[in-house]
Design an enzyme around this catalytic site. Structure first.
Site, PDB file in Angstrom:
ATOM      1  N   ASP A  32       2.022  -6.451  12.123  1.00 16.16           N
ATOM      2  CA  ASP A  32       3.134  -6.296  13.059  1.00 16.16           C
ATOM      3  C   ASP A  32       2.571  -6.543  14.453  1.00 16.16           C
ATOM      4  OD1 ASP A  32       5.163  -5.512  14.728  1.00 16.16           O
ATOM      5  OD2 ASP A  32       5.316  -3.462  13.971  1.00 16.16           O
ATOM      6  N   LYS A  94       3.861 -10.639  24.345  1.00 15.16           N
ATOM      7  CA  LYS A  94       4.861 -11.151  23.399  1.00 15.16           C
ATOM      8  C   LYS A  94       6.118 -11.649  24.115  1.00 15.16           C
ATOM      9  CE  LYS A  94       7.134  -9.579  19.122  1.00 15.16           C
ATOM     10  NZ  LYS A  94       7.171  -8.438  18.187  1.00 15.16           N
ATOM     11  N   GLU A 199      11.046  -9.057  11.475  1.00 13.85           N
ATOM     12  CA  GLU A 199      10.712  -7.628  11.527  1.00 13.85           C
ATOM     13  C   GLU A 199      11.733  -6.739  10.818  1.00 13.85           C
ATOM     14  OE1 GLU A 199       9.995  -7.236  15.710  1.00 13.85           O
ATOM     15  OE2 GLU A 199       8.142  -8.385  15.570  1.00 13.85           O
ATOM     16  N   ASP A 221      16.672  -2.580  15.186  1.00 12.14           N
ATOM     17  CA  ASP A 221      15.250  -2.626  15.533  1.00 12.14           C
ATOM     18  C   ASP A 221      15.091  -2.834  17.043  1.00 12.14           C
ATOM     19  OD1 ASP A 221      12.570  -3.160  15.875  1.00 12.14           O
ATOM     20  OD2 ASP A 221      12.447  -4.730  14.348  1.00 12.14           O
TER      21      ASP A 221
END
Lengths: 637, 179
Positions: A32, A94, A199, A221
Site C-alpha cells: 500500500d 503521491k 485500493e 476510502d
C-alpha cells in the site's frame, strides 16, 4: 493486528489446466503505497499479515529526505527532519504522481521548490512536475521508488528471499498517467509488478473474505491525499466492481490544510518560511488526530521570528472548518450509486478505509448518507495492504483451496480529441477491464502518410477540461487519395487499468508505426538517468541481475511447459510436440551459459512455439467450465 | 454444441445461450462469471507472457460480449447485425413526427427541471423515461424473436437511441444538482 481467514464458500470451478506443477511457495507481497504512510504485507500460512520493521512498526511514513552527499533517508528519520529541512524532505509525493505544475494549485502553501518540466507531446500542457532538492531535481516517481525500495528490503529480509513480485495498490480514481507513474516507480525499485490493484478493491477482498459477505457493499476510502468510493457486488467468490468514483486530490492532508489556514487567520500570519509552514502543518495534523478522541486540541508553537502561537481548536469548530471537504466526498457517492444503477437502500454494508475515516465527522456524515453505521472492524490503515497481499499470493500462483475472481473497472472514460477541441468517448467509465475498442480513421488529404491522435481521460466534453494522456502519431500510412486509407486503431486497457494503443492500415495490412508522447510520463532518457542515479542499482550489477531474472523466467517456463505436456500432451500432433520439445532442449542448453541475449532468444522461441498449445489448453478448460455447470439449456439450438 | 473459443462463433454461443432477444439475465451472468473465472488475466499472472497475452485478449472478448448482451439496445443492434441489418442510427433520421415532438418536449422538461433545481421533477421524468424504454424493448422482443421483422426492429433501435440520449441528459441533470 487483524488477521484474515479464508472461510468463504467460494466458486467450485474446475482446475483451469493452466497451473504449473506443484512448486514451492513463491514470495509475493502486497504494498500500500500511501500518501502519508506505506505498508507491506504478505500471506503466511494462509493468513495475511503486515510486515513490521526492526522496531516493530508496521507503517512507514511516506517521507523521503535527500542529503547533499547523496544519502537518502526514508520513513521515521526523514519525517523527524521535515520541519528543519522542509525543502529536501518530500512528504505526500503521491499527490504529485503523474501531475503537472498546473494541477497542484497553490504551490505557495507547500514548502517545495517545484520544477516545471515540458511535456513530451505538444499537448499544450506541462509534463510531470519535479522537486528541486540538494541532491538535484527529483521526480515524484523517484521519491516513491525510494519508499518502495525500503519496503522491498523489509519484505526480503522478513521472508528470507527474493520476491517473485508485488501487487501495488493505487487509488481507484487514479487516471492513466498516475497509474503509469506508480508502475514506473515500482520498476525503478526493482519490483516485478504482478498487478496494480485499486485500493478500495483491495480492502473489499480483505473484508469480504474475512466476513464471508454477500451482496452490495460500498467502500469509502479517504486516505491522506486521495478519496475513492467503490461500489461492489460480492457473490459466490466473485468481487465485481460495479462503479468507482472519487477525487484523486482530496484527503486527510486537506483537513490539515484547513487547520493550517485557520491558524494563519487566527494569528494574522502571512508568507511563512518553509520551516514554519512545515511546523504548522505538522501541528495541524497532530491536532486533527487529537480531535478524534478529544473534544479540543491545543496548538502551541514558536515561529522562527520568535512569535508565539497558542490556539485552542474545538471539535465543533473543526467540524465547521472541514464541512465542505466532507461534502465534496458525498457527490462522488451519489454518482457511483447512479452509475451502478443502485440506490442507498441497496447497499448492505459500508466499509471504511484510510486513516482519515477515523475522524468522527466523516463517520457521522457517511452513516447519515447510507442510513447505517459504517463498518470499521478492520484497521483502516492496514486493510488495503492486507487485501493486496492476498491478491499477490493468488497472482504469484500460490493456489489455496479457495479461489476468487476479481472484476474491476476503469474509473474514468477514455476519449479522443475530435474537431473543435471536443472529446469523443471511446471507452466509457466503469467498463470492466480488460477492455478494448477499435476505431477506424481515414486520411483527409491526398497522399497523407501520417496522422495524429490525442487521447484524453475524463468525463467533460471539452478536451481542455480533460486530462491529456498522450499524443499518438501514426506514420508510414501508404500514400493514397483522401479517404481511401482505413486505419484501424485499437485501444486496449489491460487488467492494471493501463492503456495501450496499436494501429494498422486495413487496406494493405501495413502496421502503422506509433510514436507515443505521453503527456505526463517519463521519457526513456529520464528513466535511464533515474536508474543511474539510483544508488541501489549503481551497486547492483545490472547485467548479472538481468541474467538472473532471465534464468528464473526460463526455469519457470520449462517447468510450466513440462507440466502442460504431461497433463495435456494428447492435445498435440506428434510433430507439434517434437517442435516444442526441441525448443525446450535448446533452452535447457543455453540456461547454464551466461549469454543473456541467447537466453532471451531461446525463451521467446519456446514461448512462440507453444502459442497454439496454450490456446488449445485454454479452450479445453473453458469447455470444462461451461459443461461442468450442468445447465441443460446451454445447448445452442 | 458449439461454445467456448474453439470455433467461430457469436456472443450468444460464447456464453452457451440461445440466440434470442429475450434473455435470462441471471443465466447470462452465471455464464459470464464461469468464463471469466477461466480466462481472466489474474488466472495467468504467474505464467509466461504468451498465456498472459491470450488471457487478456480472451478476457477482453468475454467482457465485450457480456456488455453487448446485457444492454438491450446493444443486444438488439448486435442481433440485427448478425442478420445483416444495419440500424442506420447515424444516417436514417426519418423519425415519425409525433415521436420527435415528444422527444423535444422531454428535453425541454429535463432542462426546465434542471434549471429549477427540482430533483423530484427529474425523478418523475426518469421514471417515465424508463417506462417508455421498457415498452420499446418489449416491442423489440416481439419483432426480433417472434415476427423476425428486422426492418421494424431497426426503427425501434433508432427510437431507443433517442431514449438513451435522454437518459444521458437526465444523468447530467442529476450531476448539475449535485454541484
Amino acid at each position: 493486528m487483524p488477521t484474515l481467514r479464508f472461510n468463504m464458500a467460494l466458486l467450485q470451478i474446475s482446475e483451469p489446466g493452466l497451473s504449473t506443477a506443484p512448486h514451492q511457495h513463491r514470495l509475493a507481497v502486497g504494498i500500500d503505497l500511501g500518501t502519508t504512510n506505506s505498508l507491506v504485507a504478505t500471506v503466511r500460512n494462509g493468513i495475511s499479515v503486515v510486515l513490521n520493521d526492526e522496531h516493530g512498526r508496521a507503517m512507514l511514513p511516506s517521507v523521503v529526505r535527500y542529503a547533499a552527499d547523496g544519502h537518502v533517508a526514508v520513513g521515521e528519520s526523514a519525517q523527524a527532519a521535515q520541519s528543519d529541512d522542509p525543502v529536501n524532505t518530500i512528504v505526500s509525493a503521491k499527490r504529485f504522481m503523474g501531475r503537472g505544475l498546473a494541477d497542484i494549485g497553490d504551490t505557495s502553501r507547500l514548502p517545495y521548490r517545484f520544477v516545471e518540466v515540458p511535456a513530451l507531446g505538444e499537448t499544450g500542457q506541462g509534463g510531470m512536475v519535479q522537486l528541486r532538492t540538494v541532491a538535484g531535481a527529483k521526480s515524484p516517481v523517484e521519491v516513491s521508488a525510494e519508499i518502495l525500495k525500503v519496503l522491498r528490503a523489509r519484505a526480503e529480509a522478513a521472508l528470507g528471499g527474493e520476491l517473485v513480485g508485488a501487487v501495488i495498490t493505487v487509488p481507484a480514481y487514479f487516471d492513466d498517467a498516475q497509474r503509469q507513474a506508480t508502475k514506473d516507480a515500482a520498476k525503478l525499485a526493482g519490483l516485478n509488478v504482478l498487478r496494480l490493484l485499486n485500493e478500495p478493491t483491495a480492502a473489499a477482498i480483505a473484508y469480504g473474505l474475512d466476513n464471508a459477505s454477500e451482496g452490495v457493499y460500498a467502500v469509502y476510502d479517504l486516505g491522506g491525499g486521495t478519496f475513492d468510493i467503490s461500489v461492489l457486488r460480492l457473490s459466490r467468490g466473485v468481487f465485481e466492481v460495479l462503479s468507482a468514483n472519487g477525487d484523486s486530490a482530496l484527503g486527510g492532508d486537506d483537513f490539515d490544510q484547513r487547520i493550517h489556514c485557520w491558524l494563519l487567520e487566527k494569528n494574522q500570519l502571512s508568507a511563512l518560511s518553509p520551516q514554519d509552514t512545515r511546523l504548522l502543518l505538522t501541528l495541524a495534523r497532530a491536532a486533527k488526530e487529537q480531535l478524534t478522541e478529544h473534544e479540543e486540541a491545543r496548538i502551541t508553537a514558536v515561529l522562527s521570528s520568535g512569535e508565539v502561537i497558542d490556539n485552542l481548536l474545538t471539535q465543533d469548530e473543526f467540524e465547521s472548518l472541514s464541512k465542505n471537504l466532507i461534502q465534496r466526498t458525498l457527490q462522488p457517492l451519489r454518482r457511483a450509486l447512479r452509475d451502478a444503477k443502485l440506490s442507498v437502500t441497496d447497499v448492505k454494508g459500508v466499509v471504511m478505509v484510510g486513516g482519515a475515516t477515523r475522524m468522527p465527522q466523516v463517520q457521522h456524515a457517511v452513516g447519515e448518507f447510507f442510513g447505517q453505521t459504517p463498518l470499521t472492524n478492520l484497521d483502516p490503515d492496514k486493510v488495503v495492504a492486507l487485501g493486496a497481499a492476498i491478491q499477490a499470493n493468488l497472482l504469484a500462483g500460490n493456489r489455496s483451496s479457495d479461489e476468487w475472481l476479481l472484476l474491476d473497472v476503469i474509473p474514468l472514460s477514455l476519449g479522443l480529441e475530435t474537431m473543435g477541441g471536443l472529446v469523443e468517448k471511446i471507452i466509457p467509465r466503469n467498463s470492466t477491464i480488460p477492455t478494448a475498442r477499435a476505431q477506424e480513421f481515414t486520411t483527409y488529404k491526398d497522399g497523407q502518410t501520417a496522422m495524429s491522435l490525442h487521447v484524453v481521460q475524463g468525463e467533460r466534453e471539452l478536451v481542455s477540461d480533460c486530462r491529456s494522456l498522450a499524443k499518438f502519431e501514426l506514420r508510414g500510412i501508404p500514400a493514397m487519395v483522401a479517404g481511401a486509407a482505413r486505419i484501424r486503431v485499437t485501444f486496449q486497457v489491460d487488467a492494471d487499468g493501463l492503456l495501450n494503443v496499436a494501429a494498422r492500415e486495413m487496406g494493405c495490412g501495413v502496421e502503422a508505426a506509433i510514436v507515443v508522447k505521453p503527456s505526463y510520463g517519463l521519457s526513456d532518457a529520464e528513466i535511464t538517468r533515474m536508474l543511474q542515479d539510483s544508488t541501489q542499482h549503481a551497486q547492483d550489477d545490472m547485467q548479472a541481475r538481468a541474467l538472473r531474472e532471465h534464468q528464473v523466467e526460463a526455469n519457470q517456463l520449462l517447468e510450466a511447459v513440462g507440466h502442460a505436456l504431461e497433463q495435456d500432451g494428447m492435445l498435440l500432433e506428434a510433430e507439434q510436440r517434437a517442435r516444442i520439445e526441441t525448443q525446450m532442449r535448446v533452452l535447457r542448453d543455453v540456461l547454464p551459459l551466461t549469454d543473456q541475449r541467447e537466453l532471451k532468444r531461446a525463451i521467446s522461441a519456446l514461448n512462440e512455439t507453444t502459442v497454439s498449445f496454450a490456446q488449445a489448453r485454454m479452450d479445453k478448460s473453458v469447455s470444462l467450465a461451461l459443461s461442468g455447470k450442468n445447465i441443460s439449456d446451454l445447448e445452442v439450438k | 454444441m458449439t461454445q467456448g473459443f474453439d470455433t467461430p462463433q457469436n456472443h450468444f454461443q460464447l456464453f452457451g445461450l440461445a440466440q434470442s432477444f429475450q434473455l435470462d439475465n441471471a443465466q447470462l451472468e452465471l455464464a459470464f462469471r464461469a468464463l471469466q473465472a477461466q480466462v481472466h488475466p489474474d488466472k495467468s499472472a504467474h505464467l509466461p507472457d504468451t498465456e498472459q497475452r491470450i488471457a487478456m485478449q480472451r478476457s477482453t472478448l468475454v467482457n465485450e460480449a457480456y456488455q453487448t448482451l446485457r444492454s438491450p439496445i446493444r443486444r438488439a443492434r448486435y442481433m440485427l447485425s448478425l442478420q445483416g441489418v444495419d440500424t442506420q442510427e447515424e444516417t436514417n433520421t426519418a423519425m415519425p413526427l409525433d415521436f420527435l415532438m415528444a422527444q423535444m418536449e422531454w428535453r425541454e422538461a429535463v432542462a426546465d427541471a434542471q434549471q429549477a433545481r427540482d430533483a423530484e421533477a427529474i425523478g418523475q421524468l426518469e421514471a417515465r423515461m424508463k417506462d417508455e424504454t421498457g415498452k420499446l424493448e418489449a416491442m423489440l422482443a416481439i419483432k426480433i424473436d417472434s415476427e423476425h421483422d428486422y426492418a421494424v426492429a431497426a426503427g425501434l433501435v433508432r427510437k431507443l437511441r433517442f431514449m438513451e440520449k435522454l437518459a444521458e441528459e437526465i444523468d447530467s441533470a442529476y450531476d448539475e444538482l449535485d454541484s
